[in-house]
Design an enzyme around this catalytic site. Structure first.
Site, PDB file in Angstrom:
ATOM      1  N   TYR A  10       0.513  33.889  31.765  1.00 42.68           N
ATOM      2  CA  TYR A  10       0.861  35.140  32.454  1.00 42.68           C
ATOM      3  C   TYR A  10      -0.379  35.997  32.744  1.00 42.68           C
ATOM      4  O   TYR A  10      -0.741  36.211  33.905  1.00 42.68           O
ATOM      5  CB  TYR A  10       1.883  35.904  31.603  1.00 42.68           C
ATOM      6  CG  TYR A  10       2.226  37.280  32.121  1.00 42.68           C
ATOM      7  CD1 TYR A  10       2.485  37.496  33.470  1.00 42.68           C
ATOM      8  CD2 TYR A  10       2.285  38.364  31.256  1.00 42.68           C
ATOM      9  CE1 TYR A  10       2.806  38.765  33.938  1.00 42.68           C
ATOM     10  CE2 TYR A  10       2.607  39.631  31.709  1.00 42.68           C
ATOM     11  CZ  TYR A  10       2.859  39.826  33.048  1.00 42.68           C
ATOM     12  OH  TYR A  10       3.171  41.076  33.512  1.00 42.68           O
ATOM     13  N   ASP A  42      -6.264  28.341  43.975  1.00 43.87           N
ATOM     14  CA  ASP A  42      -7.140  27.205  44.292  1.00 43.87           C
ATOM     15  C   ASP A  42      -8.183  26.950  43.195  1.00 43.87           C
ATOM     16  O   ASP A  42      -9.150  26.237  43.415  1.00 43.87           O
ATOM     17  CB  ASP A  42      -7.829  27.438  45.643  1.00 43.87           C
ATOM     18  CG  ASP A  42      -8.690  28.689  45.614  1.00 43.87           C
ATOM     19  OD1 ASP A  42      -8.727  29.386  44.571  1.00 43.87           O
ATOM     20  OD2 ASP A  42      -9.347  28.972  46.635  1.00 43.87           O
ATOM     21  N   PHE A  66      -7.743  32.943  26.743  1.00 41.23           N
ATOM     22  CA  PHE A  66      -6.353  33.437  26.700  1.00 41.23           C
ATOM     23  C   PHE A  66      -5.435  32.496  25.928  1.00 41.23           C
ATOM     24  O   PHE A  66      -4.394  32.931  25.436  1.00 41.23           O
ATOM     25  CB  PHE A  66      -5.772  33.534  28.120  1.00 41.23           C
ATOM     26  CG  PHE A  66      -6.402  34.560  28.993  1.00 41.23           C
ATOM     27  CD1 PHE A  66      -5.959  35.876  28.968  1.00 41.23           C
ATOM     28  CD2 PHE A  66      -7.425  34.216  29.864  1.00 41.23           C
ATOM     29  CE1 PHE A  66      -6.534  36.825  29.786  1.00 41.23           C
ATOM     30  CE2 PHE A  66      -8.009  35.168  30.687  1.00 41.23           C
ATOM     31  CZ  PHE A  66      -7.563  36.474  30.650  1.00 41.23           C
ATOM     32  N   TYR A 133       1.085  36.390  14.154  1.00 42.49           N
ATOM     33  CA  TYR A 133       0.420  36.495  15.460  1.00 42.49           C
ATOM     34  C   TYR A 133      -0.757  37.461  15.356  1.00 42.49           C
ATOM     35  O   TYR A 133      -1.902  37.115  15.682  1.00 42.49           O
ATOM     36  CB  TYR A 133       1.448  36.959  16.509  1.00 42.49           C
ATOM     37  CG  TYR A 133       0.857  37.237  17.861  1.00 42.49           C
ATOM     38  CD1 TYR A 133       0.254  36.229  18.606  1.00 42.49           C
ATOM     39  CD2 TYR A 133       0.911  38.522  18.422  1.00 42.49           C
ATOM     40  CE1 TYR A 133      -0.284  36.489  19.859  1.00 42.49           C
ATOM     41  CE2 TYR A 133       0.389  38.789  19.663  1.00 42.49           C
ATOM     42  CZ  TYR A 133      -0.215  37.775  20.381  1.00 42.49           C
ATOM     43  OH  TYR A 133      -0.758  38.040  21.609  1.00 42.49           O
ATOM     44  N   HIS A 171      10.215  38.870  26.366  1.00 49.09           N
ATOM     45  CA  HIS A 171       9.659  40.214  26.578  1.00 49.09           C
ATOM     46  C   HIS A 171      10.629  41.132  27.312  1.00 49.09           C
ATOM     47  O   HIS A 171      11.413  40.697  28.155  1.00 49.09           O
ATOM     48  CB  HIS A 171       8.332  40.118  27.330  1.00 49.09           C
ATOM     49  CG  HIS A 171       7.274  39.422  26.529  1.00 49.09           C
ATOM     50  ND1 HIS A 171       6.813  38.162  26.833  1.00 49.09           N
ATOM     51  CD2 HIS A 171       6.637  39.787  25.397  1.00 49.09           C
ATOM     52  CE1 HIS A 171       5.921  37.790  25.929  1.00 49.09           C
ATOM     53  NE2 HIS A 171       5.794  38.763  25.048  1.00 49.09           N
TER      54      HIS A 171
HETATM   55  N1  UDP Z   1      13.071  44.290  22.725  1.00 45.57           N
HETATM   56  C1  UDP Z   1      14.455  44.493  22.683  1.00 45.57           C
HETATM   57  N2  UDP Z   1      15.274  43.550  23.253  1.00 45.57           N
HETATM   58  C2  UDP Z   1      14.800  42.425  23.855  1.00 45.57           C
HETATM   59  C3  UDP Z   1      13.369  42.232  23.898  1.00 45.57           C
HETATM   60  C4  UDP Z   1      12.543  43.186  23.320  1.00 45.57           C
HETATM   61  O1  UDP Z   1      14.940  45.483  22.129  1.00 45.57           O
HETATM   62  O2  UDP Z   1      15.577  41.597  24.321  1.00 45.57           O
HETATM   63  C5  UDP Z   1      12.182  45.303  22.137  1.00 45.57           C
HETATM   64  C6  UDP Z   1      11.328  44.752  21.016  1.00 45.57           C
HETATM   65  O3  UDP Z   1      12.016  44.799  19.779  1.00 45.57           O
HETATM   66  C7  UDP Z   1      10.116  45.694  21.064  1.00 45.57           C
HETATM   67  C8  UDP Z   1      10.012  46.056  22.558  1.00 45.57           C
HETATM   68  O4  UDP Z   1      11.280  45.733  23.128  1.00 45.57           O
HETATM   69  O5  UDP Z   1      10.395  46.871  20.339  1.00 45.57           O
HETATM   70  C9  UDP Z   1       8.940  45.301  23.274  1.00 45.57           C
HETATM   71  O6  UDP Z   1       9.089  43.924  22.957  1.00 45.57           O
HETATM   72  P1  UDP Z   1       8.322  42.781  23.722  1.00 45.57           P
HETATM   73  O7  UDP Z   1       8.797  41.476  23.167  1.00 45.57           O
HETATM   74  O8  UDP Z   1       8.451  42.981  25.197  1.00 45.57           O
HETATM   75  O9  UDP Z   1       6.781  43.021  23.359  1.00 45.57           O
HETATM   76  P2  UDP Z   1       6.001  43.129  21.944  1.00 45.57           P
HETATM   77  O10 UDP Z   1       5.921  44.607  21.657  1.00 45.57           O
HETATM   78  O11 UDP Z   1       6.748  42.344  20.921  1.00 45.57           O
HETATM   79  O12 UDP Z   1       4.671  42.559  22.254  1.00 45.57           O
END
Ligand code: UDP
Length: 294
Positions: A10, A42, A66, A133, A171
Site C-alpha cells: 500500500y 513501470d 517497507f 508489531y 483497516h
Molecule cells: N477499528 C474498528 N473497527 C474495524 C477496524 C478498526 O473499530 O473494523 C478501529 C481500531 O480498533 C482502531 C482504529 O479503528 O482503534 C484504527 O484501526 P486500524 O486497523 O485502521 O489502524 P491501526 O490504528 O491499528 O494501525
C-alpha cells in the site's frame, strides 16, 4: 538506482510511483505475498522473498524498506511470524547495504510508542510498544540507528486514502467504504471523550511526498497530521452507524503525532484531511470494485 522492498504494498507502491514521476530508476523487491504487480507502474520488479533476495549494493543510492506484515491484531496472534518478517529478515537483508554505506529509509510506525505518556507524541518520547508489531519495528529502528549508516526512520500514524487493497482488509477507512450495514467498532470503553480509540490519519499522497524529502535528510520523524479523530467521528464522516464490539487486542487508546520536526527538517506538512482520505479511497474503489485483481 533506488531499491524499494515491499514496493508493491500500500504505502510502498505510492512511493514507487512518486519516485518514478521524479524520474528515479526504481527496483522493487517484493514477493507479491500481499502486494500487486499492477500497483508499481513501470518500475522493475524482483519477485522474491526478502529472506532470499540478493542485491548488488554497489550500484544503489538508497533503499526504502517497507516489506513487512502490518496488522497489530495478527501480530498478537503470531508473534514469531512478526519477529521474522518485521525484524530478522529485514536485518539480514539490510546488513550488506549498511556495509556498502547505502542510505536507508525505514518504514516504522506509531506502534513503537505503545500507550503514550503524553499527547501529541514527540519522536524522543518513551517507547513501550504494546504488541509484537510495534516491538519488532522498534527493534529494527534501534538496529539501524546504531549501525552508523545514513538512515531515516519514518514513523507512520494511520495512513489512508487512494488505492488500498489488503486481503483481508483490517483497516478502518478502507473497511468503511467497502462494507454495508452496522459497522463493528472495537471498544467503546476507552478513556476518550466518546469511549472509542483516537487515531491520527494522514493521506497516502501526503505520506508519499514526505518520502522524497527523506532521501536527502537523516533522522527520525513522525508522519501524521497532528490531529486526532475517534473511531466514531470517522464513522460519522463516512455516513456509517456503529455496532459496538469488545476491544481489539493491542490497540492503544490515543495516538496523535507531533509533526513539528517533520515540518521543520523535512520541510513537509500534510495538505489533505480526513474527508479527502475517505473520498479518494471511495473513488479508487468505485473505479476498481475488485481492487487490483479486477
Ligand atoms: N477499528 C474498528 N473497527 C474495524 C477496524 C478498526 O473499530 O473494523 C478501529 C481500531 O480498533 C482502531 C482504529 O479503528 O482503534 C484504527 O484501526 P486500524 O486497523 O485502521 O489502524 P491501526 O490504528 O491499528 O494501525
Amino acid at each position: 538506482m533506488i531499491v524499494v522492498t515491499g514496493g508493491a504494498g500500500y504505502i510502498g507502491s505510492h512511493v514507487v510511483r512518486a519516485l518514478r514521476t521524479e524520474g528515479a530508476d526504481v527496483l522493487v523487491v517484493d514477493d507479491l505475498r500481499t502486494g500487486y504487480r499492477e500497483s508499481i507502474g513501470d518500475a522493475r520488479l524482483l519477485e522474491v522473498e526478502l529472506a532470499a533476495a540478493v542485491v548488488d549494493w554497489s550500484s544503489v543510492e538508497a533503499v526504502y524498506h517497507f516489506a513487512a506484515s502490518t496488522s497489530v491484531e495478527e501480530s498478537v496472534r503470531r508473534p514469531d511470524y512478526y519477529r521474522q518478517n518485521c525484524f530478522e529478515d529485514p536485518k539480514n537483508f539490510l546488513e550488506p547495504a549498511i556495509q556498502a554505506g547505502v542510505k536507508i529509509i525505514f518504514s516504522s510506525t506509531a506502534a513503537v510508542y505503545g500507550e503514550p505518556e503524553r499527547i501529541p507524541i514527540r519522536e524522543d518520547d518513551a517507547k513501550h510498544p504494546v504488541n509484537p508489531y510495534g516491538e519488532n519495528k522498534l527493534a529494527l529502528e534501534n538496529f539501524l540507528l546504531a549501525s552508523g549508516s545514513p538512515c531515516t526512520v519514518l514513523r507512520y500514524f494511520n495512513a489512508a486514502g487512494g488505492a488500498e487493497d489488503h486481503r483481508p482488509e483490517t483497516h478502518l477507512i478502507p473497511l468503511l467504504i467497502s462494507s454495508e450495514g452496522l459497522f463493528s467498532v472495537f471498544g467503546n470503553d476507552y478513556p476518550t471523550e466518546d469511549g472509542t480509540c483516537i487515531r491520527d490519519y494522514v493521506h497516502i499522497d501526503d505520506l508519499a511526498r514526505a518520502h522524497l524529502s527523506a532521501l536527502r535528510v537523516d533522522g527520525v520523524f513522525n508522519l501524521g497530521s497532528g490531529n486526532g479523530y475517534s473511531v466514531l467521528e470517522i464513522l460519522t464522516l463516512a455516513g456509517r452507524e456503529p455496532r459496538f464490539e469488545p476491544r481489539r487486542a493491542g490497540d492503544p487508546a490515543r495516538l496523535i503525532a507531533d509533526i513539528g520536526r517533520a515540518h521543520e527538517i523535512l520541510n513537509w506538512q500534510p495538505e489533505l484531511g480526513v474527508d479527502a482520505m475517505i473520498e479518494s479511497a471511495r473513488e479508487w474503489r468505485a473505479r476498481n470494485p475488485n481492487g487490483y485483481r479486477g
